[in-house]
Scaffold this motif. Structure first.
Motif, PDB file in Angstrom:
ATOM      1  N   GLU A 191      14.034  -3.797  -9.797  1.00 47.05           N
ATOM      2  CA  GLU A 191      14.114  -4.658 -10.972  1.00 47.05           C
ATOM      3  C   GLU A 191      12.711  -5.205 -11.175  1.00 47.05           C
ATOM      4  OE1 GLU A 191      15.056  -6.558 -14.249  1.00 47.05           O
ATOM      5  OE2 GLU A 191      16.463  -5.232 -13.218  1.00 47.05           O
ATOM      6  N   LEU A 192      12.093  -4.899 -12.305  1.00 47.26           N
ATOM      7  CA  LEU A 192      10.706  -5.269 -12.570  1.00 47.26           C
ATOM      8  C   LEU A 192      10.654  -6.462 -13.511  1.00 47.26           C
ATOM      9  CD1 LEU A 192       7.682  -4.624 -12.316  1.00 47.26           C
ATOM     10  CD2 LEU A 192       7.963  -3.022 -14.207  1.00 47.26           C
ATOM     11  N   LYS A 193       9.987  -7.507 -13.077  1.00 51.65           N
ATOM     12  CA  LYS A 193       9.814  -8.721 -13.879  1.00 51.65           C
ATOM     13  C   LYS A 193       8.334  -8.923 -14.181  1.00 51.65           C
ATOM     14  CE  LYS A 193      14.061  -9.917 -14.041  1.00 51.65           C
ATOM     15  NZ  LYS A 193      14.733  -9.763 -15.318  1.00 51.65           N
ATOM     16  N   VAL A 194       8.073  -9.655 -15.256  1.00 48.95           N
ATOM     17  CA  VAL A 194       6.697 -10.006 -15.606  1.00 48.95           C
ATOM     18  C   VAL A 194       6.618 -11.504 -15.832  1.00 48.95           C
ATOM     19  CG1 VAL A 194       6.099  -7.760 -16.601  1.00 48.95           C
ATOM     20  CG2 VAL A 194       7.084  -9.519 -18.055  1.00 48.95           C
ATOM     21  N   GLY A 195       5.434 -12.046 -15.572  1.00 47.75           N
ATOM     22  CA  GLY A 195       5.214 -13.462 -15.813  1.00 47.75           C
ATOM     23  C   GLY A 195       6.182 -14.343 -15.049  1.00 47.75           C
ATOM     24  N   SER A 196       6.753 -15.309 -15.761  1.00 49.22           N
ATOM     25  CA  SER A 196       7.665 -16.259 -15.116  1.00 49.22           C
ATOM     26  C   SER A 196       9.131 -15.865 -15.282  1.00 49.22           C
ATOM     27  CB  SER A 196       7.435 -17.663 -15.692  1.00 49.22           C
ATOM     28  OG  SER A 196       7.709 -17.654 -17.087  1.00 49.22           O
ATOM     29  N   ASN A 197       9.389 -14.644 -15.761  1.00 48.35           N
ATOM     30  CA  ASN A 197      10.780 -14.188 -15.903  1.00 48.35           C
ATOM     31  C   ASN A 197      11.476 -14.184 -14.551  1.00 48.35           C
ATOM     32  OD1 ASN A 197      10.414 -13.795 -18.606  1.00 48.35           O
ATOM     33  ND2 ASN A 197      10.205 -11.596 -18.481  1.00 48.35           N
ATOM     34  N   LYS A 198      12.771 -14.472 -14.584  1.00 44.30           N
ATOM     35  CA  LYS A 198      13.579 -14.481 -13.365  1.00 44.30           C
ATOM     36  C   LYS A 198      14.755 -13.540 -13.541  1.00 44.30           C
ATOM     37  CE  LYS A 198      12.225 -19.024 -12.037  1.00 44.30           C
ATOM     38  NZ  LYS A 198      12.340 -20.402 -12.207  1.00 44.30           N
ATOM     39  N   TRP A 213       7.609  -8.630  -9.206  1.00 45.69           N
ATOM     40  CA  TRP A 213       6.894  -9.110 -10.372  1.00 45.69           C
ATOM     41  C   TRP A 213       5.611  -8.309 -10.533  1.00 45.69           C
ATOM     42  CZ3 TRP A 213      10.551 -11.752  -8.048  1.00 45.69           C
ATOM     43  CH2 TRP A 213      11.378 -12.561  -8.824  1.00 45.69           C
ATOM     44  N   GLY A 214       5.550  -7.528 -11.614  1.00 47.40           N
ATOM     45  CA  GLY A 214       4.361  -6.768 -11.957  1.00 47.40           C
ATOM     46  C   GLY A 214       4.383  -5.342 -11.444  1.00 47.40           C
ATOM     47  N   THR A 215       3.646  -4.492 -12.147  1.00 47.56           N
ATOM     48  CA  THR A 215       3.637  -3.068 -11.812  1.00 47.56           C
ATOM     49  C   THR A 215       2.953  -2.781 -10.474  1.00 47.56           C
ATOM     50  OG1 THR A 215       1.640  -2.748 -13.150  1.00 47.56           O
ATOM     51  CG2 THR A 215       3.751  -2.291 -14.208  1.00 47.56           C
ATOM     52  N   GLU A 216       1.961  -3.583 -10.127  1.00 44.84           N
ATOM     53  CA  GLU A 216       1.288  -3.367  -8.833  1.00 44.84           C
ATOM     54  C   GLU A 216       2.263  -3.601  -7.684  1.00 44.84           C
ATOM     55  OE1 GLU A 216      -1.662  -1.926  -8.226  1.00 44.84           O
ATOM     56  OE2 GLU A 216      -1.663  -1.668 -10.405  1.00 44.84           O
ATOM     57  N   ALA A 217       3.087  -4.632  -7.800  1.00 46.26           N
ATOM     58  CA  ALA A 217       4.092  -4.893  -6.766  1.00 46.26           C
ATOM     59  C   ALA A 217       5.105  -3.759  -6.712  1.00 46.26           C
ATOM     60  CB  ALA A 217       4.783  -6.226  -7.024  1.00 46.26           C
ATOM     61  N   ALA A 218       5.485  -3.219  -7.868  1.00 43.68           N
ATOM     62  CA  ALA A 218       6.429  -2.095  -7.906  1.00 43.68           C
ATOM     63  C   ALA A 218       5.828  -0.875  -7.225  1.00 43.68           C
ATOM     64  CB  ALA A 218       6.816  -1.776  -9.345  1.00 43.68           C
ATOM     65  N   LYS A 219       4.548  -0.626  -7.478  1.00 39.51           N
ATOM     66  CA  LYS A 219       3.870   0.502  -6.828  1.00 39.51           C
ATOM     67  C   LYS A 219       3.824   0.310  -5.316  1.00 39.51           C
ATOM     68  CE  LYS A 219       0.805   1.569 -10.688  1.00 39.51           C
ATOM     69  NZ  LYS A 219      -0.593   1.538 -11.150  1.00 39.51           N
ATOM     70  N   GLU A 220       3.518  -0.896  -4.886  1.00 41.09           N
ATOM     71  CA  GLU A 220       3.419  -1.186  -3.454  1.00 41.09           C
ATOM     72  C   GLU A 220       4.771  -1.017  -2.761  1.00 41.09           C
ATOM     73  OE1 GLU A 220       1.421  -1.801  -0.020  1.00 41.09           O
ATOM     74  OE2 GLU A 220       0.553  -1.531  -2.010  1.00 41.09           O
ATOM     75  N   VAL A 221       5.831  -1.519  -3.369  1.00 39.68           N
ATOM     76  CA  VAL A 221       7.178  -1.365  -2.806  1.00 39.68           C
ATOM     77  C   VAL A 221       7.540   0.113  -2.706  1.00 39.68           C
ATOM     78  CG1 VAL A 221       9.586  -1.578  -3.582  1.00 39.68           C
ATOM     79  CG2 VAL A 221       8.219  -3.599  -3.263  1.00 39.68           C
ATOM     80  N   THR A 222       7.174   0.880  -3.713  1.00 40.82           N
ATOM     81  CA  THR A 222       7.468   2.313  -3.711  1.00 40.82           C
ATOM     82  C   THR A 222       6.706   3.010  -2.589  1.00 40.82           C
ATOM     83  OG1 THR A 222       7.857   2.238  -6.098  1.00 40.82           O
ATOM     84  CG2 THR A 222       7.473   4.399  -5.126  1.00 40.82           C
TER      85      THR A 222
END
Length: 97
Positions: free
Chosen positions: A50-57, A80-89
């Motif tokens: 689940e990808l969130k941006v900014g202050s979204n929850k 939160w953010g695409t960099e975090a999504a890449k890192e998790v992947t």
């Protein structure tokens, strides 16, 4: 290498009430995570993100979806953010992409 194994669920669209009813009949559901990596690893069935941006929850539906997937044997995370999504992947795959 895994480009055919990652799927995006475009649930964030804005539509009319009639379109919404049609999409619901077609199986679109609230809370489904944004991405699914259909690659089993280390006893897990796949990776839901689940990808969130900014202050979204995450919504309650999104939290419940992730919890259900974890109980079913998937890795399921909210980031939160695409960099975090890449890192998790990368961590999930245990390799550099």
């Amino acid at each position: 290498q895994y480009k055919d194994d990652i799927h995006h669920f475009a649930n964030e669209r804005v539509c009319s009430p009639a379109q919404g009813r049609l999409l619901k009949k077609m199986g679109v559901k609230k809370g489904v995570s944004d991405f699914f990596l259909a690659v089993p690893r280390d006893g897990k069935s796949g990776l839901w993100i689940e990808l969130k941006v900014g202050s979204n929850k995450p919504t309650m539906e999104q939290k419940e979806f992730l919890a259900r997937k974890i109980l079913m044997g998937y890795t399921a995370v909210c980031v939160w953010g695409t960099e975090a999504a890449k890192e998790v992947t990368k961590i999930y795959l245990r390799e550099e992409l």
